[in-house]
Motif scaffolding. Sequence first.
Motif, mmCIF file in Angstrom:
data_model
loop_
_atom_site.group_PDB
_atom_site.id
_atom_site.type_symbol
_atom_site.label_atom_id
_atom_site.label_comp_id
_atom_site.label_asym_id
_atom_site.label_seq_id
_atom_site.Cartn_x
_atom_site.Cartn_y
_atom_site.Cartn_z
ATOM 1 N N LEU A 211 -11.452 16.048 -3.256
ATOM 2 C CA LEU A 211 -12.259 17.264 -3.100
ATOM 3 C C LEU A 211 -12.372 18.051 -4.396
ATOM 4 O O LEU A 211 -13.406 18.647 -4.681
ATOM 5 N N THR A 212 -11.300 18.031 -5.180
ATOM 6 C CA THR A 212 -11.263 18.832 -6.399
ATOM 7 C C THR A 212 -11.908 18.141 -7.593
ATOM 8 O O THR A 212 -12.682 18.752 -8.321
ATOM 9 N N PHE A 213 -11.587 16.873 -7.804
ATOM 10 C CA PHE A 213 -12.028 16.178 -9.018
ATOM 11 C C PHE A 213 -12.940 14.989 -8.763
ATOM 12 O O PHE A 213 -13.440 14.394 -9.700
ATOM 13 N N GLY A 214 -13.112 14.587 -7.518
ATOM 14 C CA GLY A 214 -13.797 13.326 -7.248
ATOM 15 C C GLY A 214 -15.077 13.470 -6.457
ATOM 16 O O GLY A 214 -15.738 14.494 -6.474
ATOM 17 N N ASN A 215 -15.377 12.388 -5.726
ATOM 18 C CA ASN A 215 -16.569 12.344 -4.885
ATOM 19 C C ASN A 215 -16.249 11.451 -3.677
ATOM 20 O O ASN A 215 -15.127 10.999 -3.509
ATOM 21 N N ALA A 216 -17.252 11.189 -2.845
ATOM 22 C CA ALA A 216 -17.024 10.404 -1.632
ATOM 23 C C ALA A 216 -16.534 8.995 -1.960
ATOM 24 O O ALA A 216 -15.653 8.470 -1.284
ATOM 25 N N TYR A 217 -17.101 8.401 -2.994
ATOM 26 C CA TYR A 217 -16.669 7.050 -3.354
ATOM 27 C C TYR A 217 -15.231 7.045 -3.849
ATOM 28 O O TYR A 217 -14.439 6.192 -3.458
ATOM 29 N N SER A 218 -14.884 7.996 -4.703
ATOM 30 C CA SER A 218 -13.514 8.028 -5.221
ATOM 31 C C SER A 218 -12.518 8.259 -4.088
ATOM 32 O O SER A 218 -11.400 7.748 -4.129
ATOM 33 N N PHE A 219 -12.933 9.011 -3.068
ATOM 34 C CA PHE A 219 -12.053 9.233 -1.919
ATOM 35 C C PHE A 219 -11.710 7.916 -1.241
ATOM 36 O O PHE A 219 -10.540 7.630 -0.970
ATOM 37 N N TRP A 220 -12.724 7.097 -0.957
ATOM 38 C CA TRP A 220 -12.476 5.835 -0.242
ATOM 39 C C TRP A 220 -11.671 4.853 -1.080
ATOM 40 O O TRP A 220 -10.793 4.164 -0.563
ATOM 41 N N TYR A 221 -11.954 4.791 -2.387
ATOM 42 C CA TYR A 221 -11.176 3.915 -3.260
ATOM 43 C C TYR A 221 -9.719 4.376 -3.299
ATOM 44 O O TYR A 221 -8.794 3.569 -3.180
ATOM 45 N N SER A 222 -9.522 5.666 -3.480
ATOM 46 C CA SER A 222 -8.163 6.208 -3.552
ATOM 47 C C SER A 222 -7.422 6.044 -2.239
ATOM 48 O O SER A 222 -6.234 5.704 -2.213
ATOM 49 N N LEU A 223 -8.114 6.312 -1.144
ATOM 50 C CA LEU A 223 -7.475 6.211 0.164
ATOM 51 C C LEU A 223 -7.045 4.772 0.460
ATOM 52 O O LEU A 223 -5.905 4.531 0.883
ATOM 53 N N ALA A 224 -7.925 3.822 0.209
ATOM 54 C CA ALA A 224 -7.583 2.417 0.458
ATOM 55 C C ALA A 224 -6.400 1.989 -0.396
ATOM 56 O O ALA A 224 -5.462 1.349 0.093
ATOM 57 N N GLY A 225 -6.432 2.339 -1.670
ATOM 58 C CA GLY A 225 -5.330 1.989 -2.562
ATOM 59 C C GLY A 225 -4.025 2.644 -2.145
ATOM 60 O O GLY A 225 -2.975 1.997 -2.096
ATOM 61 N N ALA A 226 -4.095 3.932 -1.809
ATOM 62 C CA ALA A 226 -2.888 4.664 -1.433
ATOM 63 C C ALA A 226 -2.289 4.136 -0.129
ATOM 64 O O ALA A 226 -1.070 3.955 -0.033
ATOM 65 N N VAL A 227 -3.128 3.878 0.861
ATOM 66 C CA VAL A 227 -2.619 3.417 2.164
ATOM 67 C C VAL A 227 -1.995 2.031 2.049
ATOM 68 O O VAL A 227 -0.871 1.806 2.519
ATOM 69 N N LEU A 228 -2.694 1.102 1.415
ATOM 70 C CA LEU A 228 -2.146 -0.249 1.288
ATOM 71 C C LEU A 228 -0.874 -0.252 0.433
ATOM 72 O O LEU A 228 0.124 -0.874 0.781
ATOM 73 N N SER A 229 -0.924 0.480 -0.650
ATOM 74 C CA SER A 229 0.228 0.560 -1.547
ATOM 75 C C SER A 229 1.449 1.139 -0.838
ATOM 76 O O SER A 229 2.541 0.558 -0.873
ATOM 77 N N LEU A 230 1.265 2.257 -0.184
ATOM 78 C CA LEU A 230 2.398 2.916 0.459
ATOM 79 C C LEU A 230 2.893 2.131 1.670
ATOM 80 O O LEU A 230 4.101 2.103 1.948
ATOM 81 N N ALA A 231 1.999 1.463 2.379
ATOM 82 C CA ALA A 231 2.427 0.632 3.512
ATOM 83 C C ALA A 231 3.359 -0.475 3.030
ATOM 84 O O ALA A 231 4.432 -0.707 3.610
ATOM 85 N N VAL A 232 2.970 -1.143 1.964
ATOM 86 C CA VAL A 232 3.800 -2.229 1.425
ATOM 87 C C VAL A 232 5.105 -1.682 0.853
ATOM 88 O O VAL A 232 6.181 -2.251 1.090
ATOM 89 N N MET A 233 5.037 -0.580 0.126
ATOM 90 C CA MET A 233 6.261 -0.003 -0.440
ATOM 91 C C MET A 233 7.214 0.441 0.661
ATOM 92 O O MET A 233 8.432 0.271 0.541
ATOM 93 N N THR A 234 6.677 0.990 1.746
ATOM 94 C CA THR A 234 7.511 1.429 2.868
ATOM 95 C C THR A 234 8.243 0.246 3.488
ATOM 96 O O THR A 234 9.459 0.304 3.727
ATOM 97 N N VAL A 235 7.526 -0.822 3.743
ATOM 98 C CA VAL A 235 8.135 -2.020 4.349
ATOM 99 C C VAL A 235 9.182 -2.615 3.415
ATOM 100 O O VAL A 235 10.307 -2.929 3.833
ATOM 101 N N LEU A 236 8.834 -2.788 2.154
ATOM 102 C CA LEU A 236 9.769 -3.402 1.206
ATOM 103 C C LEU A 236 11.016 -2.549 0.997
ATOM 104 O O LEU A 236 12.117 -3.083 0.852
ATOM 105 N N ARG A 237 10.859 -1.253 1.000
ATOM 106 C CA ARG A 237 12.019 -0.375 0.854
ATOM 107 C C ARG A 237 12.951 -0.534 2.051
ATOM 108 O O ARG A 237 14.170 -0.612 1.899
ATOM 109 N N ARG A 238 12.390 -0.585 3.250
ATOM 110 C CA ARG A 238 13.209 -0.720 4.461
ATOM 111 C C ARG A 238 13.895 -2.076 4.550
ATOM 112 O O ARG A 238 14.989 -2.185 5.090
#
Length: 161
Positions: A69-96
């Motif tokens: 909302l502050t620095f990006g646009n609709a496209y950057s939101f979807w790219y960031s969201l996909a990267g963040a969700v997949l990344s954090l999902a894998v990191m969460t599983v591997l940490r556990r």
Amino acid sequence: MKTSYLARYALLLALAMVLSYVESQIPLSLAVPGVKLGVTNLVVIFALYRLGTKEAWMLSLVRVVLVSLTFGNAYSFWYSLAGAVLSLAVMTVLRRLHWLGDLGVSVAGAVCHNLGQIAVAMVVLRSTAVVYYLPVLLASGVAAGVCIGAVAAVLVRRIVW
């Protein structure tokens, strides 16, 4: 909710936003769009190890929304969201699972962030041609993941929270 907890959480969110902005000002394209250092992942990894899974997820998702909302646009939101969700999902599983240490979790997160962004690019562009960027993105993800993971490991061990 304790005031001290809320203040720490707000501090991490502000730090993540500042690091996102600073990183956006560093040109690292290497002839491939999307190559970044991933310094914001320092905050996410710290939160994952020091605050917990739920808190790391909230921090990451709120940061994606606010930065978009502050620095990006609709496209950057979807790219960031996909990267963040997949990344954090894998990191969460591997940490556990305790299969990898801090460094390995960071590298896996960086690589999965790139995979998430490639998946969104394929949908947005309606083409698989962006897969050709994958080797460079994966190599840069491994390198960035090692650097960020090493720094995050030191921060997690040394900062009393």
